[in-house]
Design an enzyme around this catalytic site. Structure first.
Site, short mmCIF file in Angstrom:
data_model
loop_
_atom_site.label_atom_id
_atom_site.label_comp_id
_atom_site.label_asym_id
_atom_site.label_seq_id
_atom_site.Cartn_x
_atom_site.Cartn_y
_atom_site.Cartn_z
N GLU A 1 54.28 6.25 23.56
CA GLU A 1 54.45 6.61 22.15
C GLU A 1 53.52 7.77 21.81
O GLU A 1 52.60 8.07 22.58
CB GLU A 1 54.14 5.39 21.27
CG GLU A 1 55.09 4.24 21.55
CD GLU A 1 54.96 3.09 20.57
OE1 GLU A 1 54.07 3.12 19.70
OE2 GLU A 1 55.79 2.16 20.68
N PRO A 2 53.72 8.38 20.65
CA PRO A 2 52.85 9.52 20.30
C PRO A 2 51.36 9.16 20.36
O PRO A 2 50.54 9.98 20.78
CB PRO A 2 53.27 9.86 18.87
CG PRO A 2 54.70 9.39 18.77
CD PRO A 2 54.79 8.17 19.65
N GLY B 1 49.52 6.47 25.25
CA GLY B 1 50.01 6.96 26.54
C GLY B 1 49.42 6.12 27.65
O GLY B 1 50.01 5.12 28.08
N THR C 1 61.81 10.90 29.53
CA THR C 1 62.66 11.63 30.47
C THR C 1 64.11 11.19 30.26
O THR C 1 64.39 10.00 30.18
CB THR C 1 62.22 11.33 31.92
OG1 THR C 1 60.86 11.71 32.04
CG2 THR C 1 63.05 12.08 32.93
N GLU D 1 58.06 3.22 40.03
CA GLU D 1 57.93 4.67 39.82
C GLU D 1 56.89 5.27 40.77
O GLU D 1 57.12 6.28 41.41
CB GLU D 1 57.54 4.94 38.35
CG GLU D 1 57.43 6.42 38.04
CD GLU D 1 57.11 6.70 36.58
OE1 GLU D 1 56.52 5.83 35.91
OE2 GLU D 1 57.46 7.80 36.11
N GLN E 1 44.63 34.52 60.75
CA GLN E 1 44.15 33.13 60.85
C GLN E 1 44.08 32.45 59.47
O GLN E 1 44.38 31.26 59.35
CB GLN E 1 42.79 33.10 61.52
CG GLN E 1 42.42 31.70 61.96
CD GLN E 1 41.08 31.67 62.66
OE1 GLN E 1 40.14 32.34 62.23
NE2 GLN E 1 40.98 30.90 63.72
N GLY F 1 51.49 35.86 47.89
CA GLY F 1 50.79 36.93 47.18
C GLY F 1 51.40 37.14 45.81
O GLY F 1 51.79 36.18 45.14
N GLY G 1 51.30 7.38 34.90
CA GLY G 1 49.87 7.00 34.98
C GLY G 1 49.09 8.17 35.55
O GLY G 1 49.33 8.58 36.70
C1 LIG Z 1 57.25 15.32 31.80
C2 LIG Z 1 56.87 13.94 31.43
C3 LIG Z 1 57.79 12.91 31.53
C4 LIG Z 1 57.47 11.62 31.12
N1 LIG Z 1 58.41 10.65 31.16
C5 LIG Z 1 58.16 9.43 30.61
C6 LIG Z 1 59.19 8.45 30.49
O1 LIG Z 1 60.32 8.65 30.95
N2 LIG Z 1 58.89 7.28 29.87
C7 LIG Z 1 57.66 7.01 29.36
O2 LIG Z 1 57.46 5.94 28.80
N3 LIG Z 1 56.65 7.93 29.46
C8 LIG Z 1 56.88 9.14 30.06
N4 LIG Z 1 55.88 10.08 30.14
C9 LIG Z 1 54.58 9.79 29.56
C10 LIG Z 1 53.47 9.65 30.57
O3 LIG Z 1 53.56 8.42 31.23
C11 LIG Z 1 52.15 9.85 29.81
O4 LIG Z 1 52.11 11.22 29.45
C12 LIG Z 1 50.93 9.47 30.60
O5 LIG Z 1 50.90 8.08 30.83
C13 LIG Z 1 49.63 9.90 29.90
O6 LIG Z 1 49.64 9.53 28.56
P1 LIG Z 1 49.27 10.66 27.45
O7 LIG Z 1 50.10 11.86 27.74
O8 LIG Z 1 49.40 10.03 26.13
O9 LIG Z 1 47.79 11.05 27.75
P2 LIG Z 1 46.46 10.24 27.27
O10 LIG Z 1 46.59 8.81 27.63
O11 LIG Z 1 46.14 10.58 25.87
O12 LIG Z 1 45.38 10.89 28.22
C14 LIG Z 1 44.75 12.14 27.95
C15 LIG Z 1 43.65 12.36 28.99
O13 LIG Z 1 42.68 11.29 28.88
C16 LIG Z 1 42.54 10.63 30.13
N5 LIG Z 1 42.32 9.21 29.92
C17 LIG Z 1 42.95 8.39 29.04
N6 LIG Z 1 42.48 7.14 29.15
C18 LIG Z 1 41.55 7.16 30.12
C19 LIG Z 1 40.70 6.17 30.72
N7 LIG Z 1 40.72 4.90 30.34
N8 LIG Z 1 39.87 6.57 31.71
C20 LIG Z 1 39.83 7.85 32.14
N9 LIG Z 1 40.60 8.83 31.61
C21 LIG Z 1 41.45 8.48 30.62
C22 LIG Z 1 43.87 10.89 30.85
O14 LIG Z 1 43.74 10.76 32.27
C23 LIG Z 1 44.17 12.31 30.42
O15 LIG Z 1 43.44 13.21 31.21
C24 LIG Z 1 56.17 11.37 30.61
C25 LIG Z 1 55.23 12.39 30.53
C26 LIG Z 1 55.56 13.67 30.93
C27 LIG Z 1 54.53 14.75 30.81
#
Ligand SMILES: Cc1cc2nc3c(=O)[nH]c(=O)nc-3n(C[C@H](O)[C@H](O)[C@H](O)COP(=O)(O)OP(=O)(O)OC[C@H]3O[C@@H](n4cnc5c(N)ncnc54)[C@H](O)[C@@H]3O)c2cc1C
Length: 389
Positions: free
Chosen positions: A130-131, A134, A161, A245, A281, A342, A367
């Site tokens: 969700e927004p 994640g 996706t 996945e 090399q 290049g 993840g």
């Molecule tokens: C192209 C694409 C396709 C996707 N497809 C799907 C889909 O089909 N269905 C679906 O449900 N989701 C989907 N996702 C979502 C994806 O699973 C999430 O983007 C991902 O899990 C990360 O969540 P977030 O983007 O909210 O980042 P955030 O969770 O906000 O993370 C931001 C940063 O904080 C770090 N972080 C967060 N928590 C911690 C912690 N506890 N410890 C250390 N670091 C942390 C993260 O590693 C990252 O660097 C997709 C994402 C992309 C980009």
């Protein structure tokens, strides 16, 4: 451990690699530029070749193929020049958008939904993120409330996706806020359910041939028979799906092999200082490092497939080690490929630049790299300890 490829697997691999080379590779630049998925006629041909959800048992219309078969064929797709984006969307439909139904669905749900996915008529998806949630996925806000013979679902899903064109999918929502993770449930939705709509298509730097969007559920009516696995079983459905996945991401090894092949060909014909750059090399070492990553990734992912196929569920540690290694190996591979080409390496005329943009997304989706390290750390050290002051 037994990793010998059988004659049937070899035949399947050659068929898929050839298909990707002939039917997909010529389209990938346009798909990348226009952010479009495979054309419907290619998808139909894939269904005719029994490539969709072929791991589903024969009683539901699949071929009952093994995890190793699936890994080898999808790797062959990427090795033949089929882009990672097409694999991501393919897997979102017949993998993460399907496996929950196969593993946790009722007989009626399996009979209703699996055949359409296998025949290519229905494209599925998996909607967890969700927004505002994640990595911390189960802190979702989406809510489903039971009313008579149906649930009313409200919430917005992000980064989905196949969101722009899915026909159906699996969506997660909270049914009992008092129970935390055990209050999350999974549902099968269809695009025509009242209250379902699609948000904006996301403009991404990579995996552009795998369209992504928000999904919006506004008082969306989900019949009670579409509850998947029972109330409170959403986390189980999600974890089954995420394991699937991550173990399946070995498909990306094929993209590393494809880049290496392109680099070998380029280094043999590109002349500088009066000789092919492949004589130098530094270039040879770069290719050698690409090869080392490919072989190491194969070992990790073939082993996981072997564990699945011999009914030994891979441990969380194995899966996280594999996913973490692969995502960085892919980035190293794409970086090495661009360096080998290049200046031409950064031009859209050559596919190596796309591999760099796509690789970054493997590090995030399913993840993030950090989350994989957290899980490896937890397996090594146990839960974080609090010290008393
Ligand atoms: C192209 C694409 C396709 C996707 N497809 C799907 C889909 O089909 N269905 C679906 O449900 N989701 C989907 N996702 C979502 C994806 O699973 C999430 O983007 C991902 O899990 C990360 O969540 P977030 O983007 O909210 O980042 P955030 O969770 O906000 O993370 C931001 C940063 O904080 C770090 N972080 C967060 N928590 C911690 C912690 N506890 N410890 C250390 N670091 C942390 C993260 O590693 C990252 O660097 C997709 C994402 C992309 C980009």
């Amino acid at each position: 451990m037994e990793f010998t490829i059988t004659a049937e697997q070899q035949q399947l691999v050659e068929m898929v690699e050839d298909f990707a080379r002939r039917e997909v590779a010529p389209l990938t630049r346009e798909m990348d530029e226009n952010q479009t998925f495979l054309p419907p006629e290619v998808w139909r041909k894939m269904a005719d070749l029994n490539l969709l959800a072929s791991y589903v048992p024969e009683e539901y219309g699949g071929l009952g193929l093994k995890a190793m078969d699936i890994l080898l064929t999808r790797q062959a797709w990427a090795r033949g020049g089929g882009c990672l984006g097409s694999l991501l969307s393919w897997g979102a439909s017949d993998g993460i958008g399907t496996v929950g139904i196969l593993k946790h669905g009722t007989e009626a749900q399996k009979r209703k939904y699996l055949p359409g996915i296998i025949s290519g008529e229905k494209i599925s998806c998996f909607a967890l993120t969700e927004p505002d949630s994640g990595s911390d996925a189960f802190k979702m806000r989406s809510r489903a409330v039971k009313q008579g013979d149906h649930y009313v679902l409200n919430g917005t899903k992000m980064f989905i996706t196949n969101g722009p064109f899915c026909d159906m999918g699996i969506v997660l929502a909270i049914t009992d806020p008092s129970k935390g993770v055990l209050g999350v449930s999974a549902f099968i939705f269809e695009k025509d359910f009242p209250g379902f709509s699609r948000g904006k298509k996301l403009d991404k730097m990579g995996m552009r041939s795998s369209p992504t969007s928000e999904l919006i559920f506004e008082d969306c009516i989900i019949p009670e028979e579409n509850l998947l696995g029972g109330e409170g079983m959403g986390a189980l459905v999600a974890n089954t799906t995420l394991h699937w996945e991550r173990t399946g991401m070995g498909f990306a090894i094929g993209a590393m092999e494809y880049n290496l092949k392109l680099c070998q060909e380029y280094a043999a014909q590109r002349i500088q200082f009066g000789e092919p750059i492949g004589n130098f090399q530094s270039v040879r070492h770069r290719l050698a490092e690409m090869k080392i990553d490919i072989e190491a990734a194969k070992y990790l992912f073939y082993r996981m497939a072997w564990l699945v196929d011999t009914d030994q569920i891979p441990a969380l540690l194995d899966i996280s080690v594999g996913k973490a290694f692969l995502s960085k190996a892919l980035l190293r591979n794409a970086d090495a490929a661009i360096s080998t080409f290049g200046g031409y390496g950064v031009c859209t005329e050559y596919p190596v630049q796309r591999s760099y943009r796509d690789a970054k997304i493997i590090e995030i989706g399913g993840g993030t790299y950090d989350i994989q390290l957290n899980m490896i750390g937890a397996a090594l050290m146990g839960p974080r300890q609090k010290t008393k002051k």
